[in-house]
Design a protein around this motif. Structure first.
Motif, PDB file in Angstrom:
ATOM      1  N   PRO A  36       0.815  -1.230   0.000  1.00  0.00           N
ATOM      2  CA  PRO A  36       0.000   0.000   0.000  1.00  0.00           C
ATOM      3  C   PRO A  36       0.844   1.274   0.000  1.00  0.00           C
ATOM      4  O   PRO A  36       0.465   2.273  -0.628  1.00  0.00           O
ATOM      5  N   LEU A  37       1.975   1.256   0.696  1.00  0.00           N
ATOM      6  CA  LEU A  37       2.858   2.417   0.676  1.00  0.00           C
ATOM      7  C   LEU A  37       3.425   2.635  -0.722  1.00  0.00           C
ATOM      8  O   LEU A  37       3.517   3.769  -1.205  1.00  0.00           O
ATOM      9  N   HIS A  38       3.817   1.549  -1.369  1.00  0.00           N
ATOM     10  CA  HIS A  38       4.325   1.621  -2.746  1.00  0.00           C
ATOM     11  C   HIS A  38       3.279   2.243  -3.671  1.00  0.00           C
ATOM     12  O   HIS A  38       3.573   3.191  -4.421  1.00  0.00           O
ATOM     13  N   TYR A  39       2.055   1.738  -3.599  1.00  0.00           N
ATOM     14  CA  TYR A  39       1.004   2.231  -4.491  1.00  0.00           C
ATOM     15  C   TYR A  39       0.651   3.691  -4.186  1.00  0.00           C
ATOM     16  O   TYR A  39       0.298   4.449  -5.089  1.00  0.00           O
ATOM     17  N   SER A  40       0.776   4.086  -2.934  1.00  0.00           N
ATOM     18  CA  SER A  40       0.413   5.463  -2.550  1.00  0.00           C
ATOM     19  C   SER A  40       1.339   6.503  -3.164  1.00  0.00           C
ATOM     20  O   SER A  40       0.968   7.675  -3.276  1.00  0.00           O
ATOM     21  N   THR A  41       2.553   6.090  -3.564  1.00  0.00           N
ATOM     22  CA  THR A  41       3.529   7.048  -4.099  1.00  0.00           C
ATOM     23  C   THR A  41       3.567   7.104  -5.624  1.00  0.00           C
ATOM     24  O   THR A  41       4.297   7.915  -6.186  1.00  0.00           O
ATOM     25  N   ILE A  42       2.791   6.265  -6.294  1.00  0.00           N
ATOM     26  CA  ILE A  42       2.920   6.162  -7.755  1.00  0.00           C
ATOM     27  C   ILE A  42       2.645   7.490  -8.447  1.00  0.00           C
ATOM     28  O   ILE A  42       3.431   7.956  -9.286  1.00  0.00           O
ATOM     29  N   GLU A  43       1.516   8.135  -8.147  1.00  0.00           N
ATOM     30  CA  GLU A  43       1.176   9.384  -8.827  1.00  0.00           C
ATOM     31  C   GLU A  43       2.120  10.505  -8.401  1.00  0.00           C
ATOM     32  O   GLU A  43       2.523  11.335  -9.228  1.00  0.00           O
ATOM     33  N   PHE A  44       2.482  10.537  -7.128  1.00  0.00           N
ATOM     34  CA  PHE A  44       3.420  11.551  -6.651  1.00  0.00           C
ATOM     35  C   PHE A  44       4.754  11.429  -7.379  1.00  0.00           C
ATOM     36  O   PHE A  44       5.325  12.433  -7.816  1.00  0.00           O
ATOM     37  N   THR A  45       5.243  10.198  -7.533  1.00  0.00           N
ATOM     38  CA  THR A  45       6.509   9.980  -8.228  1.00  0.00           C
ATOM     39  C   THR A  45       6.422  10.434  -9.680  1.00  0.00           C
ATOM     40  O   THR A  45       7.343  11.070 -10.207  1.00  0.00           O
ATOM     41  N   ARG A  46       5.297  10.133 -10.335  1.00  0.00           N
ATOM     42  CA  ARG A  46       5.128  10.573 -11.725  1.00  0.00           C
ATOM     43  C   ARG A  46       5.230  12.087 -11.825  1.00  0.00           C
ATOM     44  O   ARG A  46       5.900  12.624 -12.728  1.00  0.00           O
ATOM     45  N   LEU A  47       4.624  12.778 -10.891  1.00  0.00           N
ATOM     46  CA  LEU A  47       4.658  14.237 -10.913  1.00  0.00           C
ATOM     47  C   LEU A  47       6.055  14.788 -10.644  1.00  0.00           C
ATOM     48  O   LEU A  47       6.413  15.848 -11.153  1.00  0.00           O
ATOM     49  N   MET A  48       6.839  14.061  -9.847  1.00  0.00           N
ATOM     50  CA  MET A  48       8.198  14.530  -9.548  1.00  0.00           C
ATOM     51  C   MET A  48       9.061  14.623 -10.806  1.00  0.00           C
ATOM     52  O   MET A  48       9.995  15.420 -10.875  1.00  0.00           O
ATOM     53  N   PHE A  49       8.734  13.808 -11.797  1.00  0.00           N
ATOM     54  CA  PHE A  49       9.549  13.761 -13.019  1.00  0.00           C
ATOM     55  C   PHE A  49       8.804  14.288 -14.255  1.00  0.00           C
ATOM     56  O   PHE A  49       9.377  14.300 -15.338  1.00  0.00           O
ATOM     57  N   ALA A  50       7.563  14.720 -14.068  1.00  0.00           N
ATOM     58  CA  ALA A  50       6.744  15.114 -15.210  1.00  0.00           C
ATOM     59  C   ALA A  50       7.346  16.271 -15.989  1.00  0.00           C
ATOM     60  O   ALA A  50       7.244  16.337 -17.212  1.00  0.00           O
ATOM     61  N   GLU A  51       8.006  17.199 -15.282  1.00  0.00           N
ATOM     62  CA  GLU A  51       8.612  18.356 -15.947  1.00  0.00           C
ATOM     63  C   GLU A  51      10.082  18.491 -15.570  1.00  0.00           C
ATOM     64  O   GLU A  51      10.642  19.588 -15.556  1.00  0.00           O
ATOM     65  N   GLY A  52      10.711  17.360 -15.288  1.00  0.00           N
ATOM     66  CA  GLY A  52      12.151  17.349 -15.049  1.00  0.00           C
ATOM     67  C   GLY A  52      12.506  17.280 -13.581  1.00  0.00           C
ATOM     68  O   GLY A  52      11.831  17.855 -12.724  1.00  0.00           O
TER      69      GLY A  52
END
Length: 292
Positions: A234-250
């Protein structure tokens, strides 16, 4: 070396709006991530915008990082480049006080052969007074350290102790885990694949998102080290969208925006990087509320 089991953080380098290094911000970030329970800190990796710092600035960042850490966790210094002799000179001049290892990225831009990569790291291993962690990140370097080259280096040099793998290739991960020396560590270099890599036996992660959410990441990694993947998922899944946003614009624009919203430090990056858009910043804010 049990030192590098768990969560390491590729710490950002905060800047004032005028572009100068913000050492007060750096102290705040270090306190934030250590307070979140991480096991070690990596200074001046890619996320630290090392490519845009001059030699004097790097020396000051490394020195002040030791001061701010105050012996709380092991430190790793990022010293790499595509000019082998300049890397060797930087290692020779590096003040090792307070540091436990060097992280050295594979030579970029030049696209060396596997033999060239081997000889580059051979020279580093023979020069370095500290243990060396390889760093394979083809998306940035333009070339890949093959599993065969990693294993050759791991078997030939006792002071090459680990590899930070950001290739995304489970074929490479599988080969390394199967054939590595018993004490050689495979470390995840990508936050999103840390859990599956740890299921294979990887020792942890050198994380970007843990600059902002250190407790979430370090809790997950410790659960994986215990073999409790059911609780870690559950912790892994909770970070998926946040991680995507961290790299979305560099990177590190995303994580610096997160740190600004958390009140830790500012979000200034150095050109040619620019900050994230308002839309991405708003989405980061939503995710931070969910992860808090």
């Amino acid at each position: 070396m049990s030192t590098f089991n768990g969560t390491g953080v590729a710490v950002i380098t905060p800047f004032h709006p005028n572009g100068e290094v913000d050492f007060g911000g750096l102290e705040a970030v270090i306190n934030h991530i250590i307070g979140g329970g991480v096991e070690y800190v990596v200074s001046l990796g890619t996320t630290g915008e090392s490519a845009t710092l001059n030699k004097d600035e790097k020396k000051q960042v490394w020195k002040r990082t030791v001061e701010f850490n105050n012996g709380r966790v092991p430190l790793v210094a990022g010293i790499g480049g595509n000019n082998t002799y300049e890397v060797l000179r930087a290692i020779e001049e590096f003040d090792t006080t307070g540091y436990s290892a060097i992280l050295s990225v594979s030579p970029y831009y030049s696209k060396p052969t596997q033999e060239g990569i081997y000889q580059h790291y051979k020279a580093i291993a023979e020069k370095s007074p500290l243990p060396v962690i390889l760093y394979n990140v083809p998306s940035r370097t333009g070339s890949t350290i093959s599993a065969e080259t990693t294993l050759r280096l791991a078997h030939d040099f006792k002071n090459i102790i680990a590899t930070k793998e950001a290739s995304g290739s489970f074929d490479i991960f599988n080969q390394i885990m199967r054939d590595k020396p018993a004490d050689f560590k495979l470390i995840s270099g990508d936050d999103p694949v840390t859990l599956p890599m740890m299921a294979m036996g990887c020792s942890g992660v050198i994380s970007v998102i843990a600059n902002a959410v250190p407790k979430v990441m370090s809790d997950m990694v410790r659960l994986c080290l215990k073999g409790d993947f059911a609780t870690a998922q559950p912790l892994h899944y909770s970070t998926i969208e946040f991680t995507r946003l961290m790299f979305a614009e560099g990177n590190p624009g995303g994580v610096k925006e997160a740190l600004k919203q958390l009140g830790v430090c500012g979000n200034t990056v150095r050109l040619p990087l620019v900050g994230v858009s308002r839309s991405t910043a708003d989405q980061i804010g939503i995710q931070l509320k969910q992860l808090a």
